[in-house]
Design a protein around this motif. Sequence first.
Motif, PDB file in Angstrom:
ATOM      1  N   LEU A  68       0.822  -1.102  -0.048  1.00 53.64           N
ATOM      2  CA  LEU A  68      -0.004   0.051   0.001  1.00 53.64           C
ATOM      3  C   LEU A  68       0.793   1.332   0.004  1.00 53.64           C
ATOM      4  O   LEU A  68       2.088   1.430   0.572  1.00 53.64           O
ATOM      5  N   THR A  70      -4.963   7.697  -0.047  1.00 50.84           N
ATOM      6  CA  THR A  70      -6.295   7.089   0.741  1.00 50.84           C
ATOM      7  C   THR A  70      -6.379   5.747   0.364  1.00 50.84           C
ATOM      8  O   THR A  70      -5.767   5.060  -0.501  1.00 50.84           O
ATOM      9  N   VAL A  71      -7.389   5.041   1.251  1.00 52.94           N
ATOM     10  CA  VAL A  71      -7.830   3.782   0.995  1.00 52.94           C
ATOM     11  C   VAL A  71      -8.191   3.482  -0.455  1.00 52.94           C
ATOM     12  O   VAL A  71      -7.913   2.556  -1.291  1.00 52.94           O
ATOM     13  N   ASN A  79      -5.484   3.690  -3.068  1.00 56.48           N
ATOM     14  CA  ASN A  79      -4.747   2.335  -2.922  1.00 56.48           C
ATOM     15  C   ASN A  79      -5.596   1.486  -3.701  1.00 56.48           C
ATOM     16  O   ASN A  79      -4.907   0.589  -4.465  1.00 56.48           O
ATOM     17  N   VAL A  87     -14.184  -0.202   6.257  1.00 53.37           N
ATOM     18  CA  VAL A  87     -13.070   0.632   6.128  1.00 53.37           C
ATOM     19  C   VAL A  87     -13.451   2.034   5.550  1.00 53.37           C
ATOM     20  O   VAL A  87     -14.713   2.221   5.119  1.00 53.37           O
ATOM     21  N   ILE A 130      -3.859   5.804   4.387  1.00 53.78           N
ATOM     22  CA  ILE A 130      -3.354   4.740   4.873  1.00 53.78           C
ATOM     23  C   ILE A 130      -2.710   4.729   6.081  1.00 53.78           C
ATOM     24  O   ILE A 130      -2.637   4.047   7.080  1.00 53.78           O
ATOM     25  N   GLN A 145      -5.603  -1.515   7.289  1.00 53.37           N
ATOM     26  CA  GLN A 145      -4.788  -1.649   6.344  1.00 53.37           C
ATOM     27  C   GLN A 145      -4.887  -2.978   5.398  1.00 53.37           C
ATOM     28  O   GLN A 145      -4.976  -3.040   4.387  1.00 53.37           O
ATOM     29  N   ALA A 181      -8.181  -3.020   3.373  1.00 54.60           N
ATOM     30  CA  ALA A 181      -8.136  -2.419   2.426  1.00 54.60           C
ATOM     31  C   ALA A 181      -7.121  -3.172   1.273  1.00 54.60           C
ATOM     32  O   ALA A 181      -7.609  -3.599   0.063  1.00 54.60           O
TER      33      ALA A 181
END
Lengths: 358, 527
Positions: B93, B98-99, B102, B135, B141, B149, B152
Motif C-alpha cells: 500500500l 487514501t484507501v 490505493n 473501511v 493509509i 490496512q 484495504a
Amino acid sequence: MLKVSRSKLDNLLVPIFSIILGFVFGAILMLFFGYNPITAYEAMIMGVFGSPYFLGEALRQATILTFTGLGFAIAFKAGFFNIGVSGQLLAGWVSAIWVALAFPDLPRLVLVPLSIGAGVLFGAIWAGIAGFLRAYFGTSEVIVTIMLNFTALHTTNYIIRNILAVGNTTERISENASLRVGWLTDLTAGSRLNMGFFIAIVVVILYWIFMTHMTAGFEIRAVGLNPFASTYAGMSAKKNIILSMVISGALAGLGGAIHGMGTFGNLFTQNALPNIGFNGIAVALLGLGNPIGIFFSSILFGVLDVGAGFMPNRAGVPDEMASIVIAAIIFFVGANYLIRLVLNKVSTNKAVQNEGGE
Amino acid sequence: MAQTANVIEMIGITKEFGTFRANDDVHLDVKKGEIHALLGENGAGKSTLMNILSGLLEPTSGTIKVNGQEVQISSPDVANKLGIGMVHQHFMLVDKFTVAENIMLGKEKHRFGFIDAKEAEKDVQELSDRYGLKVDPKAEIASITVGMQQRAEILKTLYRGADILIFDEPTGVLTPQEIDELMGIMKALVKEGKSIILITHKLDEIKAVADRCTVIRRGKSIDTVEVATTSQQELADMMVGRSVSFKVDKKPANPQEPVLVIKDLVVKEARGFDAVKKISLEVKAGEVLGIAGVDGNGQSELIQAITGLTKVDSGTITLDGKDITNLKPRHITETGLGHIPEDRQKYGLILPMRLEENISLQTYYQKPYSKNGFLQHDKVKEQAKRLIKEFDVRTQSEESPAAALSGGNQQKAIIAREIDRNPSLLIAAQPTRGLDVGAIEYIHKRLVEQRDNGKGVILMSYELDEVMNVSDRIAVMYDGNIIAIVNANETNEKELGLLMAGVSPEKAHEEVKKETGKESESFVESK
C-alpha cells in the motif's frame, strides 16, 4: 560450493565481457563514420606495447589511477560516494610540491617521505572535511566533495600564482624530491615511469591486508553493508564515516604527490579538475572494489589513455573520434551492472531450458 | 462430479532453483467455497508454490488447472485475469494515498485523463458493504490501524475481481481482536462464494477457520486432511516430521536480585513525541519478564533505549548495578547485555557477510578473535563452527553468506552469538516472528535455559501465546506506559487482550471475572 565458484567466475567474466563489448561498440562507431576499427585498435595496442617508452607511460598513468581508484573504492565500501577524489589528488599534489620546493636541500631519504607525507596528509584532510560534515551534520558527501573539488582547484591555482611561482608553472623540484630513478627511466626509454609504480603495488597489498585482515577494515565493510546492524554491534558509524573518508583522501593525496614528484616534477595551473581523479571512479567500479582488480583495471585505463594518442596519426582516426571510442569503452565498463543482468538472464534461461528438457 | 468443484488443482508441481528443489511433486486442490490452509515450516516451499500460482514463478514441471481448465500462469497479470488474488503479508500500500486511491491503483477510473475519485470511493464503499469489510475509503493509509490496512489490501484484490484469495501469513501483525475480525471476514468471503488459500504456520488459526489443510514439508506435499478431524498435535507433527511439544517445559522461576532497574524512563521517538512515558521496571535474575502490547505502544523504543540504540530523554537504566543510561551500545553490551533484535535482518545480521563474520559481530575486536588490530580468522572460524554445531544452525558452511540461511537458522545464529557471551540480561524482541513450530520450540527452550542459569530475560512479543507460555511475569504496555504487570500463570488471553487495548487493569480484571465467574489474583502491581 558450486555457487561460490560461480559468482567468482562472474566477477572475472563480467569485467572482461564489459571490455569486449566496449571495444565492439567503439568499432561499430568507427565503422559508422568510415574509419577502419582494426587498424585503429592495432595502432592503439601496437603503439603502447610496441615501444618501451609508451608502455612506461601507460604504467605511469596506471600508477596514479591505482591510487585514485583505491581511494574511491574504500569510501564506496563504507557506503559513500567520494566524487572529490580529483580535488583530494590536487590537494596532495600542491602540498607535496610545496614541501619539496621549500626544502630542496634536504637529503633524498628525508625529503621524499616528507613531501609524500604532506600530500597524504592534505588529501586526507580535504576528504576528512566531507566525512566530518557527514558524520556530525548529515550533509551529503556528494555535494560537499563536489564543492571541495572546486575549492581545491581554485586554491591550488591561487597558491601557484601568488606563492609558489611567478607565472603559471612552478620551478622543478630538486633531484632530492624526485621519484624518478635512472634505471626505470632507462628501461622504458626515457618515460616518466617512476618509483610510484612500486609504491602503488605495495599500497595495493596493504589495502588488501587492511580490508580483509584488520578489524578496522572489517568495520568499514560492515558499516557499508549494513549501518544498522553495525551500530547494533557497537561499531561507531561516525568514526567509520570519517575514517573511510580520511583513508580515501589519503590515497588520493598520495596519488597527487606521486603525480607531482614523479610524473611532472612541478605544478602548473589547471583549467579544470584533473580527469585522472574522475577516471579513478570508473577504475574502482570496473575492479569491483577489489584491490587487485583495481590494479589491473588501472593498467587497462592507462593503456587506453596512452594508446588513444596513436589513433589519429597511425590510423587516421581524428582525436575526437578516439576520445569517443575510449569514452564508449569506459561507458560499457561502467555499465557492468547491466551486463551482469544480461548474463544472469541468459544463464537462468539456459537452466530452465535444460531442466525443461529432462 | 467432485472434480468440477475444484477451483484450483495443482498437479505434480516441481520447481527447481539450480540443484535445489523448492517444490517436489506437490499436489494441491482447492474446492470452491472452502478455506484451504497451506501449512509448513519456514522454507518448506509454501511461498514458492503460491508464487507459482500467482504467476511470479514458473514451475519446472507440473500442471495447474483453474476451474477444471489447464492454464499457464505466466505472469501476475494472467493470474489476475483468472481471478487469483494475493493478500500480501507485507501490505503493498502507498502510505500517503487514501484507501480508495490505493484500491484503484493501477486500475484508476478516469474521465478525460482526470482521476474520478468520487466514483472510486463509491465503488470501494459498495464492495466494503457487501463483504462487511469496514473501511473508510477517504482515510489516508498512514493514519489507519494495521487491521484496517489489511482490509484495504483484501478489498484491493476483490476490486480486481479475485475469486480465489491467497492470504499470506495474514495474522502476524494483528492484535488478538483484529485476528478474530479477520477470521470473521474470511468466513464471510467464502459464504459469498469465494475460495481462500491460507498460508500459515499457526495451528490455532487453521483450527479456527480452515476446512481442509495441506501440509508441506521440505518441498513435498505430505497430506491433505480434514481440519475438523485432525488435532493440532497431529498437524504439528506432520509439519515438522517428528513429535513436537507446544508447552514450554519449565520449572517454577527462582527470581533473585534485580539485574535491570529502570527508573522514570522517558524516550522520545523520531518526531519528538514521548514514546515511553516515565516507565519504571525491574527484571530479576532468574526470571523471564514478558512485555506484551500491540505494536507501536512504546515497546520497541523501550528496548532500543535499554540497548543504547536510542537516546534516553530522562530517567535512569541500571544493569548489574552499573548505570548504563545513554552509554554507547558496545559499552552496554560489554556490561552484560545480549540482544536479539526485533528486526533480525536489519539489526541482527549483515546479510551479505559470511555467517562466521556475523557470529563474531559482537566479539570480533576482542581477544582471541583479534590481536593488535588484526583479525584472527582461524579463531573466528573455530568459534563459528562450535556455535553452529551447538545451536544446530543449518547452513552449507560457516562461509556461506548469512542471507543464504532460512529465517529460523538466521535467528539461531543470532541467538547463538548473544547467548554464548553469557550476558546477565538477555533481551529477546520478537524472537520467533515468522518462524515455524520446530524453531519456536527450540528458541523458547533456550530462553528458559538462560533463566534457569540465573540470568535475567526480557521477552518482547506481540504474540500472546508466546508471552504467556515463556514469561514468568508479564508487563503490558499501552500508549507508552506499563499499565499492568501480571503473573503469567494467573492471567489469561482475554485479560491480556483487554489490557493491550488500553482497558484499565481493574476493569479488565472485572470483565474476566464476570465471564469466567472465578476470582483470579492476577495483579502484582498496577499503575
